[in-house]
Design a protein around this motif. Structure first.
Motif, PDB file in Angstrom:
ATOM      1  N   TYR A 144       0.704  -1.447   0.341  1.00 55.85           N
ATOM      2  CA  TYR A 144       0.346  -0.146  -0.345  1.00 55.85           C
ATOM      3  C   TYR A 144       0.974   1.051   0.074  1.00 55.85           C
ATOM      4  CZ  TYR A 144      -4.426  -2.716   1.193  1.00 55.85           C
ATOM      5  OH  TYR A 144      -4.862  -3.692   0.832  1.00 55.85           O
ATOM      6  N   ASP A 145       2.080   1.252   0.636  1.00 57.68           N
ATOM      7  CA  ASP A 145       3.068   2.769   0.360  1.00 57.68           C
ATOM      8  C   ASP A 145       3.434   2.785  -0.505  1.00 57.68           C
ATOM      9  OD1 ASP A 145       5.746   3.186   2.663  1.00 57.68           O
ATOM     10  OD2 ASP A 145       4.343   3.875   3.023  1.00 57.68           O
ATOM     11  N   LEU A 146       4.316   2.038  -1.649  1.00 59.24           N
ATOM     12  CA  LEU A 146       4.130   2.119  -2.572  1.00 59.24           C
ATOM     13  C   LEU A 146       3.401   2.378  -3.050  1.00 59.24           C
ATOM     14  CD1 LEU A 146       6.454  -1.323  -3.084  1.00 59.24           C
ATOM     15  CD2 LEU A 146       7.251   0.929  -2.997  1.00 59.24           C
ATOM     16  N   MET A 147       2.480   1.957  -2.858  1.00 55.61           N
ATOM     17  CA  MET A 147       1.048   2.494  -4.141  1.00 55.61           C
ATOM     18  C   MET A 147       0.747   4.368  -3.836  1.00 55.61           C
ATOM     19  SD  MET A 147       0.349   0.398  -6.181  1.00 55.61           S
ATOM     20  CE  MET A 147      -1.131   1.175  -6.657  1.00 55.61           C
ATOM     21  N   ARG A 148       0.647   4.507  -2.078  1.00 56.84           N
ATOM     22  CA  ARG A 148       0.275   5.685  -2.577  1.00 56.84           C
ATOM     23  C   ARG A 148       0.675   7.072  -2.105  1.00 56.84           C
ATOM     24  NH1 ARG A 148      -1.017   2.988   2.555  1.00 56.84           N
ATOM     25  NH2 ARG A 148       0.832   3.379   3.846  1.00 56.84           N
ATOM     26  N   LYS A 149       0.672   7.740  -3.115  1.00 57.74           N
ATOM     27  CA  LYS A 149       1.908   8.952  -3.168  1.00 57.74           C
ATOM     28  C   LYS A 149       2.132   9.507  -1.816  1.00 57.74           C
ATOM     29  CE  LYS A 149       2.106   8.813  -8.222  1.00 57.74           C
ATOM     30  NZ  LYS A 149       2.995   8.183  -8.513  1.00 57.74           N
ATOM     31  N   ASP A 195     -10.345  -2.850   6.668  1.00 56.41           N
ATOM     32  CA  ASP A 195      -9.670  -2.157   5.827  1.00 56.41           C
ATOM     33  C   ASP A 195      -7.866  -2.631   6.626  1.00 56.41           C
ATOM     34  OD1 ASP A 195      -9.417   0.710   4.249  1.00 56.41           O
ATOM     35  OD2 ASP A 195      -7.464  -1.168   4.695  1.00 56.41           O
ATOM     36  N   ASP A 196      -6.912  -3.031   5.666  1.00 59.78           N
ATOM     37  CA  ASP A 196      -5.920  -3.731   5.785  1.00 59.78           C
ATOM     38  C   ASP A 196      -5.129  -2.492   6.465  1.00 59.78           C
ATOM     39  OD1 ASP A 196      -5.445  -5.631   3.470  1.00 59.78           O
ATOM     40  OD2 ASP A 196      -5.085  -6.025   5.454  1.00 59.78           O
ATOM     41  N   LYS A 197      -5.192  -0.397   6.212  1.00 60.28           N
ATOM     42  CA  LYS A 197      -4.729   0.151   6.851  1.00 60.28           C
ATOM     43  C   LYS A 197      -5.309   0.395   8.580  1.00 60.28           C
ATOM     44  CE  LYS A 197      -7.889   3.640   5.800  1.00 60.28           C
ATOM     45  NZ  LYS A 197      -7.982   5.155   5.468  1.00 60.28           N
ATOM     46  N   TYR A 198      -5.991  -0.514   9.216  1.00 62.60           N
ATOM     47  CA  TYR A 198      -6.682   0.137   9.775  1.00 62.60           C
ATOM     48  C   TYR A 198      -6.110  -1.835  11.000  1.00 62.60           C
ATOM     49  CZ  TYR A 198      -9.402   3.281   9.010  1.00 62.60           C
ATOM     50  OH  TYR A 198      -9.780   4.493   9.023  1.00 62.60           O
ATOM     51  N   ARG A 199      -5.810  -2.779  10.250  1.00 61.68           N
ATOM     52  CA  ARG A 199      -5.774  -4.287  11.007  1.00 61.68           C
ATOM     53  C   ARG A 199      -4.312  -4.510  10.868  1.00 61.68           C
ATOM     54  NH1 ARG A 199      -7.276  -9.143   7.333  1.00 61.68           N
ATOM     55  NH2 ARG A 199      -6.869 -10.792   8.974  1.00 61.68           N
ATOM     56  N   ALA A 200      -3.868  -4.398  10.267  1.00 58.87           N
ATOM     57  CA  ALA A 200      -2.012  -4.018  10.428  1.00 58.87           C
ATOM     58  C   ALA A 200      -1.682  -3.589  11.509  1.00 58.87           C
ATOM     59  CB  ALA A 200      -1.274  -3.328   9.424  1.00 58.87           C
ATOM     60  N   PRO A 201      -1.868  -2.001  11.891  1.00 57.53           N
ATOM     61  CA  PRO A 201      -1.458  -1.430  13.283  1.00 57.53           C
ATOM     62  C   PRO A 201      -1.684  -2.478  13.927  1.00 57.53           C
ATOM     63  CG  PRO A 201      -1.963   0.224  11.452  1.00 57.53           C
ATOM     64  CD  PRO A 201      -2.520  -1.633  11.055  1.00 57.53           C
ATOM     65  N   LEU A 239       4.599   5.263   9.295  1.00 56.40           N
ATOM     66  CA  LEU A 239       3.198   5.754  10.219  1.00 56.40           C
ATOM     67  C   LEU A 239       3.673   6.888  11.161  1.00 56.40           C
ATOM     68  CD1 LEU A 239       0.227   3.910   9.488  1.00 56.40           C
ATOM     69  CD2 LEU A 239       0.827   5.735   8.157  1.00 56.40           C
ATOM     70  N   ARG A 240       2.853   8.037  10.824  1.00 51.02           N
ATOM     71  CA  ARG A 240       3.692   8.907  11.941  1.00 51.02           C
ATOM     72  C   ARG A 240       2.826   8.139  13.745  1.00 51.02           C
ATOM     73  NH1 ARG A 240       0.918  14.523  11.974  1.00 51.02           N
ATOM     74  NH2 ARG A 240      -0.820  13.562  10.747  1.00 51.02           N
ATOM     75  N   GLU A 241       3.032   8.496  14.721  1.00 54.53           N
ATOM     76  CA  GLU A 241       2.585   8.298  15.824  1.00 54.53           C
ATOM     77  C   GLU A 241       1.549   7.783  16.133  1.00 54.53           C
ATOM     78  OE1 GLU A 241       6.849   7.992  17.478  1.00 54.53           O
ATOM     79  OE2 GLU A 241       4.920   7.839  19.395  1.00 54.53           O
ATOM     80  N   LYS A 242       1.027   8.919  15.723  1.00 56.14           N
ATOM     81  CA  LYS A 242      -0.829   9.548  15.960  1.00 56.14           C
ATOM     82  C   LYS A 242      -1.414   9.397  15.341  1.00 56.14           C
ATOM     83  CE  LYS A 242       0.169  14.244  18.233  1.00 56.14           C
ATOM     84  NZ  LYS A 242      -0.566  15.465  18.070  1.00 56.14           N
ATOM     85  N   THR A 243      -1.024   8.609  13.823  1.00 57.33           N
ATOM     86  CA  THR A 243      -1.834   7.628  13.181  1.00 57.33           C
ATOM     87  C   THR A 243      -1.973   6.872  13.555  1.00 57.33           C
ATOM     88  OG1 THR A 243      -0.503   8.993  11.196  1.00 57.33           O
ATOM     89  CG2 THR A 243      -1.929   7.106  10.138  1.00 57.33           C
ATOM     90  N   VAL A 244      -0.641   5.830  13.932  1.00 56.27           N
ATOM     91  CA  VAL A 244      -0.811   4.258  14.326  1.00 56.27           C
ATOM     92  C   VAL A 244      -2.283   4.361  14.983  1.00 56.27           C
ATOM     93  CG1 VAL A 244       0.435   3.092  15.686  1.00 56.27           C
ATOM     94  CG2 VAL A 244       1.919   3.794  13.591  1.00 56.27           C
ATOM     95  N   GLY A 245      -2.094   5.635  16.294  1.00 55.29           N
ATOM     96  CA  GLY A 245      -2.602   5.318  17.686  1.00 55.29           C
ATOM     97  C   GLY A 245      -3.645   5.309  16.825  1.00 55.29           C
TER      98      GLY A 245
END
Lengths: 792, 177
Positions: free
Chosen positions: B79-84, B124-130, B150-156
Motif C-alpha cells: 500500500y505504501d508503494l501505491m500511495r503517492k 481495511d488493512d490500514k487499520y488491521r496492520a497497526p 507512519l506517524r505515531e499519532k496515525t498509528v494510535g
C-alpha cells in the motif's frame, strides 16, 4: 461451551485464515535485482556470513528456480486455457490456407489469438523462436504461450502431426495441455470453416473429448458445436460401422454430445454389457432401455449382478431383470410399465430400487422358476438390507409393504431410527463430549462452569485449598520417577457452578458409571475439593482442542436396544474426524457405551487401552517406515516452501554431508513418529548420514530430506497400504501374542518390497508401556523382528 | 539503508530473517502483488527491512502469529508503494474509551469470535496492520509506527479505530461480549 476468545485470538486466527488462502505465485522467479537486494539484506557488510550459509542461499535460489519450472504447470495450463478461451469466444478472422494437406488448410481466428495472449518476457526480450514444431512446443513449455510462438506453430506444416505424436507419448502436463489445445483448435476451425472431412479430422477428434474430460479449457458450448459439425461430416462421409470401428473415442464424443443420432448409434448392435455401461456412463436413452429388454440381456444381468461392483450398474441390472420378468409374465392386466430406468438413475436411486424391488416381488409369484432368479433375489435382499438402514421402518410399513415383509422374513430390524429422535441422540452425544472436554481441557459445558462471571485465578501457595489441589495434581506432574514438579503459575482455576455430586449424577446418566468416575478422578483438569469442583483451564492452547459435534447425524441405525450413529466431530476449529457412537437405548435416557469416539477417548478397560496403545505405536511406526523409505512424505504447506525450508535448515543441513545433492523434502507432520514411538537409537540410526532420510530442525518444524537413492523399500499389509487403514481397523488387524500390564508382544504379516522384490513375512513387535509427561502413557517399540529390520 | 540494517543484525538474527524469507517470501509476494502489481518485489524487500528492524519481536512467536505479521507488513509496504502521499489522519477524535483495553482478555464466545474473525478479515488493512502489530506482536505505538512508516499519532488513531470498528460491527450484528 464456556470457552472464550480474546481480541488477540481474533487477530491471529484471521491472519492465519488469510495466510492459508493466499495462493503462492508459483510462477514467480525472483528477478536478479530482487535477489541482489535480498542478499544485501541478509549478508553482512563485514563478511561474517559463513561460506556454508552462502552456499545454502545459492542452493535455495537454485531450488526456487527448479521448483518454479515444476510449479509452472498450472499457470501455463491456465495461460493456455485463457488463451483458448479468448480464441473460442471472440469473433474469428478467417484466413484460408492454400495448402492441400489436411493440417494446413485450416483457418484460425488470428486476431483473437493476438488479443488474448500477450508476448512473454522471452518474446519481449527478442528471443528467437525455434523453427520447428517440436522446438516451438518446448519453447512454450518453458516460456508460456505467446501469440508469436502460437502463430509460428500454426505455420508449421507438421504442427498437428507433431502434437498428435507428442500426445501419444508425453505425460508431462504442460506439453499435453498445449498440444491438446492446439489440436482441438485446429479441429474446431477445420470443422467450423468447412474444409471437409479428413483422416486428420478423425484423428484429432478424440482430443475434443480429452479436453472436455480434463475440464481445462473447452467450454461446453464449444464441444457441442464441434459435435454438431462432426455429426454432419460423419453423416456425409463416414459410415456408422466405420465410425464405431475406427474412431471409438469420436463415437463417444458424439454419444455424449450428440443427443439423438440414430445413424451413428444403434443399440441393437451393442451387447447388453455395453448398453448397461452406456446407460451408466452417459444418460437415459429410451432406445437403449428397450434394447435391454430381451432374454440375452436378462441372462447377462442376472449373472453379472453378483460380481458387478458399481452400484449404478447393479441398479440398472436389477431393473432390467424386473422389467424382463414383468413383461414376460404380463397377463395383460398389469399393462403399465414398471418405473423407468431414468428415474432409477437419479439421486434417489435407492428409493426407486425399493419400488422396483416391490415390482420384482410381485412378478416373482408368477415366475419363480426364472433362471438365476433365486440367486438374484438373495443378492437383492442383501443390498436391500444395506440400503434400508438409512430409512425409518415407518416408510417401509406405509409405502413399501412388500419389501417390509421381505425384510421381516430375512430377520432384519436395523432400520434407521426415526428422525424425531435425532435431537435426543445429538443431546446425548454432546453431553458425553462435554464431559470429555471438561476433563481433558478444563472446558465445561454451558451452565456448568461460568468462566465469564466466575473468577479465574491462579493458585497461590500456602492456602489450604492450594494444598489440597497440589495433592490432587501432584501425580500428574511426576516425570520419570522424579519428585512431583508442579508450577503453580501453570494452574488457572475456574470454579464449577455444580458440585461433584451433580457432575457424577448427571454424567452417570450419559456414560457408564465406571467411566465417569475414572474420568473425573484421573485428570489434572478436574479438581475435586470436598464437594466443590474446579476446572483447571491450564493453557490457552488446550482450550482450542476441544471437541464438538458438527452438522447433522450420518448413519443412525437402531437394533437390539442399541443405536449406532456416525457423525463428524471437530477439533481445533478446522480439524475433523468421522466417529461412530454406540448408544444404549434403555427406553429412558440414551447412554454412550461404545463406538470409535468412546474407544478412543473414554474407554476404561485397562487391557484394551494397552492393546490400543500397542496398536497405535505399531501403526505409527509402520506409517513412518512407509513414509521415510517410500519418499511419501506429507507436506505441511507446499513442496516449494519445504524445499526452501530444508535448505535453510540449520543445523541439520550438515547431516547431509557436503556437495551437490538432490532433495525431496517435507515439513514434519508425523512421519518422524519413530522418535516418539520407537526406542531412541533406532530413529537416530535411520536418520543418520547414509540412512534413508535426514532430518533437520527449523523454526519449530522438523524438516526431513529424503535421499532418492535410499527411498526404495515399502511395507504393506495384506489389507492394503497402511495409510488407507484407520487406527480402529488396525486394532483388529494387529495380532496380540502376549500381554502384561506394561508389555505387549504383537505380530503382523507384512508384504515388504525392496528393490522390486516382494517378500511376505510375519514380523514381531515387542512393546513397552512408558509414561511421558507430555504424551501420557504410550507404547514404545523396544524389540522384535521389525525393529531388527529398521536397524539393518 | 539496507547495509545499515544488515550490520545491526547478528548472525542468528540474519539466519532467522533468511528463514522467514524462505518460509513466507512467496506468500508475501503473492499478497503484495494483489495490491501493487509489479512493485511486489520492492514491497517484499521493504517488508524485510521493516521486519529486520523488529526482528526480536518475532522471538517466541509460533507460525500462526508470524504468518499474520509478515503478511500484514508485506501488504502495508505494498500500500505504501501505491500511495503517492500519505494522507494525514484525522486525529481530532482521539479515543475516549478503548473497546478492548486488554487484547488478551478472553471476551468472545465462540459465535462472537467467528463473527469477529470474519469482520477482521474484511477490515481495511490500514487499520488491521497497526492493530496486529500492537496487540499481537506487542509493539509499542512508536515501534509500530516505525515498522509501518507512519506517524505515531496515525498509528494510535488507527489502532483505536480498528477496535471501535470491530466493536461497533459486532454490536450491530447483535453479538455481546
Amino acid at each position: 461451551m464456556s470457552i472464550k476468545y480474546s481480541l488477540n485470538d481474533v487477530l491471529i486466527e484471521s491472519g492465519v485464515r488469510d495466510f492459508r488462502e493466499i495462493a503462492i505465485c508459483a510462477d514467480w522467479t525472483p528477478t536478479d535485482k530482487h535477489k541482489t537486494k535480498m542478499e544485501k539484506i541478509f549478508n553482512s557488510a563485514d563478511g561474517r556470513v559463513s561460506g556454508r550459509l552462502k552456499s545454502i542461499l545459492a542452493a535455495a535460489a537454485a531450488a526456487a528456480i527448479i521448483f518454479g519450472v515444476l510449479a509452472a504447470i498450472k499457470p501455463v495450463r491456465d495461460g493456455v486455457a485463457s488463451f483458448f478461451s479468448g480464441l473460442f469466444t471472440k469473433p474469428a478472422h478467417t484466413v484460408t490456407d492454400t495448402d492441400t494437406t489436411a493440417q494446413t488448410h485450416v483457418t484460425e481466428p488470428d486476431t483473437a489469438a493476438e488479443t488474448t495472449a500477450p508476448d512473454t518476457a522471452a518474446d519481449q526480450a527478442g528471443a528467437e523462436l525455434p523453427d520447428d514444431a517440436r522446438g516451438l512446443i518446448d519453447y512454450m513449455v518453458r516460456n508460456g504461450v505467446s501469440t508469436a510462438a502460437w502463430k509460428k506453430l500454426r505455420e508449421c506444416g507438421d504442427g498437428v502431426d507433431v502434437c498428435l505424436d507428442m500426445l501419444k507419448t508425453e505425460e508431462y502436463g504442460t506439453v499435453t495441455c498445449i498440444c491438446s489445445a492446439f489440436v482441438s483448435s485446429r479441429l474446431y476451425n477445420e470443422l467450423k470453416y468447412g474444409v471437409g472431412w479428413s483422416t486428420a479430422t478423425a484423428n484429432m477428434a478424440p482430443y475434443l473429448y480429452n479436453e472436455l474430460a480434463s475440464g481445462d479449457m473447452c467450454p461446453t458450448v464449444y464441444m457441442s458445436e464441434c459435435a454438431q459439425h462432426l455429426r454432419e461430416y460423419f453423416s456425409e462421409n463416414v459410415t456408422t460401422e466405420k465410425l464405431h470401428q475406427d474412431y471409438p473415442v469420436t463415437s463417444k464424443v458424439l454419444s455424449a454430445y450428440g443427443g439423438e443420432y440414430d445413424d451413428v448409434y444403434d443399440p441393437k448392435s451393442k451387447t447388453a454389457a455395453e448398453n448397461i455401461r452406456r446407460l451408466c456412463d452417459f444418460k437415459y436413452d429410451e432406445k437403449v432401455h428397450k434394447a435391454l429388454l430381451n432374454y440375452e440381456a436378462f441372462e447377462y444381468c442376472a449373472k453379472a449382478y453378483f460380481t458387478e461392483t458399481d452400484i449404478k450398474a447393479r441398479a440398472v441390472m436389477s431393473v432390467v431383470c424386473a422389467e424382463y420378468i414383468r413383461n414376460r409374465c404380463d397377463d395383460g392386466k398389469a399393462s403399465k410399465s414398471s418405473l423407468p430406468l431414468k428415474l432409477l438413475l437419479g439421486e434417489q436411486g435407492y428409493t426407486k430400487l425399493f419400488t422396483c424391488g416391490g415390482e420384482i416381488l410381485k412378478m416373482s409369484r408368477v415366475d419363480e422358476e426364472a433362471e438365476n432368479y433365486s440367486q438374484w433375489l438373495d443378492a437383492f435382499v442383501s443390498d436391500l438390507k444395506a440400503a434400508a438402514q438409512f430409512w425409518p421402518e415407518s416408510v417401509f410399513e406405509a409405502e413399501l409393504t412388500e419389501l417390509h415383509a421381505l425384510l421381516d422374513n430375512a430377520g432384519f430390524t436395523g432400520y434407521r431410527v426415526p428422525p424425531q429422535r435425532d435431537d435426543e441422540i445429538i443431546s446425548a452425544i454432546n453431553d458425553a463430549i462435554s464431559l470429555y472436554n471438561a476433563v481433558s481441557f478444563g472446558a465445561a459445558a454451558e451452565g456448568w462452569c461460568d468462566h465469564e462471571t466466575g473468577y479465574r485465578e491462579r493458585a497461590e501457595e500456602g492456602t489450604p485449598m492450594t494444598a489440597e489441589m497440589l495433592e490432587h495434581l501432584a501425580p500428574f506432574y511426576t516425570y520419570n520417577g522424579d519428585q512431583p514438579r508442579l508450577y503453580l503459575e501453570e494452574v488457572t482455576l475456574s470454579p464449577s457452578t455444580r458440585g461433584y455430586g451433580e457432575w457424577l449424577g448427571h454424567y452417570c446418566g450419559v456414560l457408564p458409571e465406571d467411566v465417569v468416575r475414572r474420568l473425573l478422578r484421573d485428570t489434572p483438569r478436574f479438581i475435586i475439593i470436598g464437594d466443590s469442583v474446579y476446572l483447571n483451564v491450564f493453557t490457552t492452547e488446550g482450550t482450542e482442542y476441544y471437541h464438538a459435534l458438527q452438522g447433522t447425524l450420518g448413519y443412525v441405525s437402531g437394533q437390539d436396544g442399541k443405536i449406532v450413529v456416525t457423525a463428524v466431530v471437530s477439533r481445533r476449529f478446522e480439524e475433523y474426524s468421522y466417529e461412530s457412537f454406540e448408544l444404549e437405548d434403555g427406553g429412558g435416557a440414551l447412554k454412550l457405551v461404545g463406538g470409535t469416539f468412546y474407544e478412543k477417548y473414554l474407554m476404561t478397560d485397562p487391557e484394551k487401552i494397552t492393546r490400543t496403545k500397542a496398536a497405535e505405536c505399531v501403526y505409527e511406526v509402520l506409517k513412518a517406515y512407509s513414509s521415510l523409505y517410500n519418499g511419501d512424505v506429507s507436506v505441511a504447506a507446499s513442496a516449494e516452501e519445504c524445499t526452501n525450508s530444508a535448505l535453510f535448515a540449520d543445523p541439520g543441513y550438515d547431516r547431509f554431508g557436503s556437495g551437490e545433492r538432490e532433495y525431496y523434502t517435507g515439513v514434519y507432520t508425523g512421519e518422524l513418529a519413530l522418535y516418539e514411538y520407537a526406542d531412541g537409537g533406532i530413529a537416530d540410526l535411520m536418520l543418520s548420514d547414509g540412512g534413508p532420510v535426514s532430518r533437520a530442525y527449523h523454526n519449530g518444524n522438523d524438516v526431513i530430506a529424503i535421499m532418492p537413492g535410499a527411498a526404495e523399500a515399502t511395507v504393506n499389509l495384506k489389507q492394503g497400504p497402511i495409510y488407507r487403514i484407520s487406527l480402529i481397523e488396525f486394532c483388529d488387524i494387529l495380532k496380540i501374542e502376549s500381554q502384561t500390564a506394561d508389555t505387549v508382544t504383537a505380530s503382523l504379516q507384512l508384504e515388504r518390497e525392496e528393490n522390486g522384490k516382494t517378500t511376505v513375512g510375519t514380523y514381531t513387535f515387542e512393546l513397552e508401556m512408558r509414561e511421558n509427561n507430555y504424551y501420557g502413557w504410550r507404547a514404545i517399540l523396544v524389540g522384535g523382528t521389525f525393529l531388527d529390520l529398521l536397524s539393518k | 539503508m539496507l547495509l545499515f540494517m544488515a550490520e545491526t543484525l547478528d548472525l542468528p538474527q540474519r539466519r532467522k530473517l533468511e528463514r522467514l524469507y524462505a518460509q513466507y517470501g512467496k506468500k508475501m509476494y503473492a499478497a503484495a502483488r494483489r495490491i501493487c502489481g509489479d512493485l511486489a518485489e520492492d514491497a517484499v524487500q521493504n517488508a524485510f527491512v521493516s521486519i529486520a528492524k523488529n526482528i526480536e519481536k518475532t522471538d517466541g512467536r509460533d507460525d500462526d502469529g508470524l504468518a499474520g505479521y509478515v503478511i500484514a507488513i508485506a501488504k502495508n509496504e505494498a500500500y505504501d508503494l501505491m500511495r503517492k502521499t500519505e494522507k494525514t489522519e484525522d486525529i481530532d477524535s482521539l479515543p475516549v474509551t478503548d473497546p478492548f483495553s486488554d487484547p488478551a482478555e478472553r471476551v468472545f464466545e465462540r459465535d462472537a469470535f467467528e463473527a469477529a474473525v470474519k469482520l477482521m478479515r474484511g477490515m481495511d488493512d490500514k487499520y488491521r496492520a497497526p492493530l496486529y502489530l500492537v496487540c499481537v506482536m506487542g509493539m509499542s505505538i512508536k515501534e509500530a509506527a516505525s515498522s509501518l512508516r507512519l506517524r505515531e499519532k496515525t498509528v494510535g488513531v488507527r489502532v483505536y479505530r480498528a477496535k471501535k470498528l470491530l466493536a461497533d460491527k459486532l454490536k450491530e450484528a447483535g453479538y455481546e461480549y
